[in-house]
Write a protein that holds these residues in place. Structure first.
Motif, mmCIF file in Angstrom:
data_model
loop_
_atom_site.group_PDB
_atom_site.id
_atom_site.type_symbol
_atom_site.label_atom_id
_atom_site.label_comp_id
_atom_site.label_asym_id
_atom_site.label_seq_id
_atom_site.Cartn_x
_atom_site.Cartn_y
_atom_site.Cartn_z
ATOM 1 N N TYR A 1 6.510 11.837 18.403
ATOM 2 C CA TYR A 1 5.378 10.918 18.312
ATOM 3 C C TYR A 1 4.396 11.141 19.455
ATOM 4 C CZ TYR A 1 8.190 8.326 14.945
ATOM 5 O OH TYR A 1 8.921 7.962 13.851
ATOM 6 N N SER A 2 3.130 10.809 19.187
ATOM 7 C CA SER A 2 2.082 10.795 20.212
ATOM 8 C C SER A 2 1.531 9.381 20.303
ATOM 9 C CB SER A 2 0.940 11.747 19.840
ATOM 10 O OG SER A 2 1.399 13.075 19.786
ATOM 11 N N ALA A 3 1.465 8.848 21.519
ATOM 12 C CA ALA A 3 0.941 7.492 21.709
ATOM 13 C C ALA A 3 -0.543 7.456 21.369
ATOM 14 C CB ALA A 3 1.168 7.030 23.139
ATOM 15 N N VAL A 4 -0.959 6.351 20.764
ATOM 16 C CA VAL A 4 -2.382 6.118 20.484
ATOM 17 C C VAL A 4 -2.914 5.306 21.650
ATOM 18 C CG1 VAL A 4 -4.066 5.120 18.907
ATOM 19 C CG2 VAL A 4 -1.943 6.103 17.993
ATOM 20 N N GLY A 5 -3.788 5.913 22.430
ATOM 21 C CA GLY A 5 -4.335 5.231 23.599
ATOM 22 C C GLY A 5 -5.487 4.319 23.231
ATOM 23 N N LYS A 6 -5.715 3.360 24.078
ATOM 24 C CA LYS A 6 -6.841 2.440 23.971
ATOM 25 C C LYS A 6 -6.919 1.749 22.611
ATOM 26 C CE LYS A 6 -9.447 4.504 27.669
ATOM 27 N NZ LYS A 6 -8.505 5.534 28.002
ATOM 28 N N ILE A 7 -5.750 1.387 22.091
ATOM 29 C CA ILE A 7 -5.732 0.616 20.847
ATOM 30 C C ILE A 7 -5.871 -0.854 21.221
ATOM 31 C CG2 ILE A 7 -3.203 0.474 20.730
ATOM 32 C CD1 ILE A 7 -3.733 1.003 17.620
ATOM 33 N N THR A 8 -6.763 -1.549 20.564
ATOM 34 C CA THR A 8 -7.006 -2.949 20.901
ATOM 35 C C THR A 8 -6.398 -3.902 19.888
ATOM 36 O OG1 THR A 8 -9.133 -3.043 19.750
ATOM 37 C CG2 THR A 8 -9.157 -2.356 22.072
ATOM 38 N N GLU A 9 -6.089 -3.402 18.703
ATOM 39 C CA GLU A 9 -5.482 -4.266 17.692
ATOM 40 C C GLU A 9 -4.729 -3.428 16.666
ATOM 41 O OE1 GLU A 9 -6.722 -7.482 14.217
ATOM 42 O OE2 GLU A 9 -8.296 -6.478 15.348
ATOM 43 N N TRP A 10 -3.545 -3.888 16.319
ATOM 44 C CA TRP A 10 -2.785 -3.332 15.197
ATOM 45 C C TRP A 10 -2.328 -4.540 14.398
ATOM 46 C CZ3 TRP A 10 -2.314 1.735 13.922
ATOM 47 C CH2 TRP A 10 -1.491 2.039 12.848
ATOM 48 N N GLY A 11 -2.756 -4.623 13.164
ATOM 49 C CA GLY A 11 -2.555 -5.815 12.344
ATOM 50 C C GLY A 11 -1.111 -6.128 11.987
ATOM 51 N N GLU A 12 -0.963 -7.083 11.105
ATOM 52 C CA GLU A 12 0.347 -7.577 10.688
ATOM 53 C C GLU A 12 1.156 -6.477 10.002
ATOM 54 O OE1 GLU A 12 -0.557 -10.865 8.134
ATOM 55 O OE2 GLU A 12 -1.032 -12.171 9.818
ATOM 56 N N VAL A 13 2.455 -6.432 10.325
ATOM 57 C CA VAL A 13 3.343 -5.398 9.813
ATOM 58 C C VAL A 13 4.534 -6.054 9.119
ATOM 59 C CG1 VAL A 13 4.894 -3.513 10.477
ATOM 60 C CG2 VAL A 13 2.691 -3.771 11.621
ATOM 61 N N ILE B 1 -9.465 0.924 17.587
ATOM 62 C CA ILE B 1 -9.261 1.771 18.767
ATOM 63 C C ILE B 1 -10.582 1.930 19.507
ATOM 64 C CG2 ILE B 1 -7.294 3.076 17.875
ATOM 65 C CD1 ILE B 1 -9.202 5.292 17.026
ATOM 66 N N LEU B 2 -10.492 2.114 20.823
ATOM 67 C CA LEU B 2 -11.643 2.507 21.627
ATOM 68 C C LEU B 2 -11.603 4.015 21.748
ATOM 69 C CD1 LEU B 2 -11.491 -0.149 24.487
ATOM 70 C CD2 LEU B 2 -12.791 -0.242 22.341
ATOM 71 N N ILE B 3 -12.732 4.665 21.543
ATOM 72 C CA ILE B 3 -12.785 6.129 21.562
ATOM 73 C C ILE B 3 -12.603 6.635 22.986
ATOM 74 C CG2 ILE B 3 -14.220 8.158 21.065
ATOM 75 C CD1 ILE B 3 -13.377 6.574 18.571
ATOM 76 N N ASP B 4 -11.627 7.534 23.157
ATOM 77 C CA ASP B 4 -11.468 8.135 24.486
ATOM 78 C C ASP B 4 -11.612 9.651 24.465
ATOM 79 O OD1 ASP B 4 -9.029 9.066 23.545
ATOM 80 O OD2 ASP B 4 -7.822 7.766 24.803
ATOM 81 N N GLY B 5 -11.591 10.275 23.299
ATOM 82 C CA GLY B 5 -11.892 11.690 23.169
ATOM 83 C C GLY B 5 -10.823 12.672 23.589
ATOM 84 N N VAL B 6 -9.730 12.210 24.194
ATOM 85 C CA VAL B 6 -8.708 13.146 24.679
ATOM 86 C C VAL B 6 -7.305 12.709 24.284
ATOM 87 C CG1 VAL B 6 -10.079 13.917 26.659
ATOM 88 C CG2 VAL B 6 -8.591 11.933 26.898
ATOM 89 N N ASP B 7 -7.179 11.947 23.278
ATOM 90 C CA ASP B 7 -5.936 11.270 22.941
ATOM 91 C C ASP B 7 -5.274 11.919 21.733
ATOM 92 O OD1 ASP B 7 -4.241 9.313 21.635
ATOM 93 O OD2 ASP B 7 -5.090 7.843 22.997
ATOM 94 N N ALA B 8 -4.056 12.432 21.894
ATOM 95 C CA ALA B 8 -3.356 13.105 20.794
ATOM 96 C C ALA B 8 -3.076 12.155 19.636
ATOM 97 C CB ALA B 8 -2.053 13.712 21.296
ATOM 98 N N GLY B 9 -2.738 10.887 19.938
ATOM 99 C CA GLY B 9 -2.495 9.908 18.884
ATOM 100 C C GLY B 9 -3.749 9.605 18.092
#
Length: 144
Positions: free
Chosen positions: A31-43, A75-83
């Motif tokens: 897995y690759s972490a998703v950086g700068k995520i501000t919200e992930w909805g109901e699961v 997500i907030l765009i960071d441009g260098v994030d594998a996730g």
């Protein structure tokens, strides 16, 4: 049990699907972490409400097919994030992506599905550059 927030939760994605839909299958992926995520909805799965009404005037309910639904994310765009790269490259394709959510209390949730509808966030004086999208769940939700 003490109440906790989701601050510190980690959303990670894999461009692969597990051999089996269980803890061992999902844990075997990289897995690759998703950086700068501000919200992930109901699961979690919901079940279809299957109803049948008798001539006596009573409606009976049963739980039908399970559906993981569509999970909104931001997500907030960071441009260098594998996730983030996995999410954007799989957007609106029919390629499956696996997700691992690790909560601050150590609970892990797994599922897989498709990334869809990545869109630029509204441009306002009080928002940062980012994207919203949805994740369409195609597997059972596995909680560890």
């Amino acid at each position: 049990m003490a109440l906790i927030t989701y601050i510190g939760a980690v959303i990670a994605v894999s461009a692969a699907t597990p051999a089996t839909i269980d803890q061992a299958g999902f844990a075997a992926l990289t897995y690759s972490a998703v950086g700068k995520i501000t919200e992930w909805g109901e699961v979690g799965d919901t079940s279809e409400d299957v109803t049948e009404t008798t001539l006596a005037g009573r409606t009976y309910h049963a739980n039908g097919a399970l559906d993981g639904g569509s999970v909104a994310f931001t997500i907030l765009i960071d441009g260098v994030d594998a996730g983030q790269t996995i999410l954007t490259s799989k957007n609106n394709t029919n390629d499956e992506v696996s997700v691992r959510i690790t909560d601050p209390d150590g609970r892990i949730t797994y599922f897989h599905g498709k990334v869809a509808n990545l869109r630029d966030r509204s441009r306002t004086a009080s928002t940062m550059k980012g994207q919203t999208g949805e994740f369409r769940v195609n597997s059972a939700t596995v909680r560890v």
